[in-house]
Scaffold this motif. Structure first.
Motif, mmCIF file in Angstrom:
data_model
loop_
_atom_site.group_PDB
_atom_site.id
_atom_site.type_symbol
_atom_site.label_atom_id
_atom_site.label_comp_id
_atom_site.label_asym_id
_atom_site.label_seq_id
_atom_site.Cartn_x
_atom_site.Cartn_y
_atom_site.Cartn_z
ATOM 1 N N ASP A 26 -2.581 -60.003 66.466
ATOM 2 C CA ASP A 26 -2.359 -60.776 65.142
ATOM 3 C C ASP A 26 -3.024 -60.356 64.050
ATOM 4 O OD1 ASP A 26 -0.621 -62.601 66.647
ATOM 5 O OD2 ASP A 26 -2.376 -64.197 67.111
ATOM 6 N N MET B 174 6.282 -54.339 66.448
ATOM 7 C CA MET B 174 5.078 -55.253 65.843
ATOM 8 C C MET B 174 4.770 -56.231 66.720
ATOM 9 S SD MET B 174 3.518 -55.269 62.911
ATOM 10 C CE MET B 174 4.374 -54.987 61.542
ATOM 11 N N LYS B 175 5.774 -56.626 67.690
ATOM 12 C CA LYS B 175 5.163 -57.546 68.920
ATOM 13 C C LYS B 175 4.143 -56.854 69.732
ATOM 14 C CE LYS B 175 9.542 -60.145 68.722
ATOM 15 N NZ LYS B 175 10.715 -60.452 69.541
ATOM 16 N N GLY C 143 5.742 -59.326 55.547
ATOM 17 C CA GLY C 143 6.891 -59.876 56.821
ATOM 18 C C GLY C 143 8.025 -59.840 56.277
ATOM 19 N N ARG D 71 -1.082 -57.171 63.012
ATOM 20 C CA ARG D 71 0.083 -57.552 62.183
ATOM 21 C C ARG D 71 -0.232 -57.943 60.914
ATOM 22 N NH1 ARG D 71 1.828 -59.109 67.454
ATOM 23 N NH2 ARG D 71 1.217 -61.425 66.931
ATOM 24 N N SER E 84 -2.941 -48.565 66.369
ATOM 25 C CA SER E 84 -3.248 -49.873 65.713
ATOM 26 C C SER E 84 -4.541 -49.466 64.814
ATOM 27 C CB SER E 84 -3.707 -50.784 66.752
ATOM 28 O OG SER E 84 -3.867 -52.207 66.237
ATOM 29 N N ARG F 169 -0.963 -55.072 58.559
ATOM 30 C CA ARG F 169 -0.163 -54.173 58.476
ATOM 31 C C ARG F 169 0.994 -54.576 57.350
ATOM 32 N NH1 ARG F 169 3.054 -51.970 56.812
ATOM 33 N NH2 ARG F 169 4.584 -50.719 57.410
ATOM 34 N N VAL F 170 1.261 -55.832 57.098
ATOM 35 C CA VAL F 170 2.221 -56.411 56.242
ATOM 36 C C VAL F 170 1.688 -56.999 54.785
ATOM 37 C CG1 VAL F 170 3.853 -57.248 58.075
ATOM 38 C CG2 VAL F 170 2.157 -58.844 57.207
#
Length: 200
Positions: A143, A138-139, A53, A146, A174, A149-150
């Protein structure tokens, strides 16, 4: 895992460092072409989410007009179909912001991302991995996505960026990104395998 990450980083450096000087003539040519079509800075910096992040600054060649945001606002205001497409995909098939010919050419071939080799050399990115997202993109995801992803470093080459360059709803992207991140995790074990770790 730490050892694998170090070896993967070493592979990135061994490949990116010699490639960067070789592609510099291409970057210079594209820089001149951009300035001919639309005077202004040929490079620009984007803020993107990196591993864990953290925010990173990615370097790209400019493919859009200097007044791109104004052109987008006008298109979204004047055309409901354009607005609907943007709200669904965050991209436009006929984007009024993109420079004619040279802009479309660079976006189709991903040559606008050549300067990101510098990000690889710095350690912000890897040669292979999911493309870095902006915070507002990303929003749009859940969850779970996200968090996945990071969990790995972003990369220059990403499967989803090639197959979903002009289309693809966020739900489909996604799903594909989760698959790509899993692939990236498996790739981290490749150096250990090549090094004979765990061999009996």
């Amino acid at each position: 895992m730490r050892r694998n990450q170090v070896l993967k980083r070493l592979i990135d450096l061994l490949l990116a460092a010699p490639i960067a000087p070789l592609v510099s003539p291409i970057i210079i040519f594209l820089t001149l072409a951009i300035k001919v079509v639309d005077p202004g800075a040929a490079f620009y910096v984007q803020s993107r989410l990196g591993r864990n992040g953290t925010m990173l600054r990615t370097l790209k060649l400019r493919t859009m007009y200097t007044d791109a945001e104004q052109r987008l606002e006008e298109a979204l205001r004047d055309d409901p179909r354009v607005r609907a497409e943007w709200q669904r995909f965050f991209k436009l098939t006929q984007d009024p912001r993109v420079l004619p010919f040279i802009g479309n050419f660079m976006r189709r071939t991903s040559l606008d991302e050549l300067p990101q080799l510098w990000n690889v050399v710095r350690g912000d990115m890897s040669l292979v991995g999911p493309r870095p997202f902006s915070p507002y993109h990303m929003k749009c995801f859940d969850d779970e996505f996200r968090a996945i992803r990071v969990s790995v470093p972003p990369g220059i080459a990403g499967i989803v960026s090639e197959q979903w360059r002009f289309a693809g709803p966020t739900s489909a992207r996604s799903f594909l990104y989760k698959k790509l991140v899993n692939l990236a995790r498996h790739l981290q074990t490749v150096p250990a395998v090549l090094g004979g770790k765990g061999a009996k």
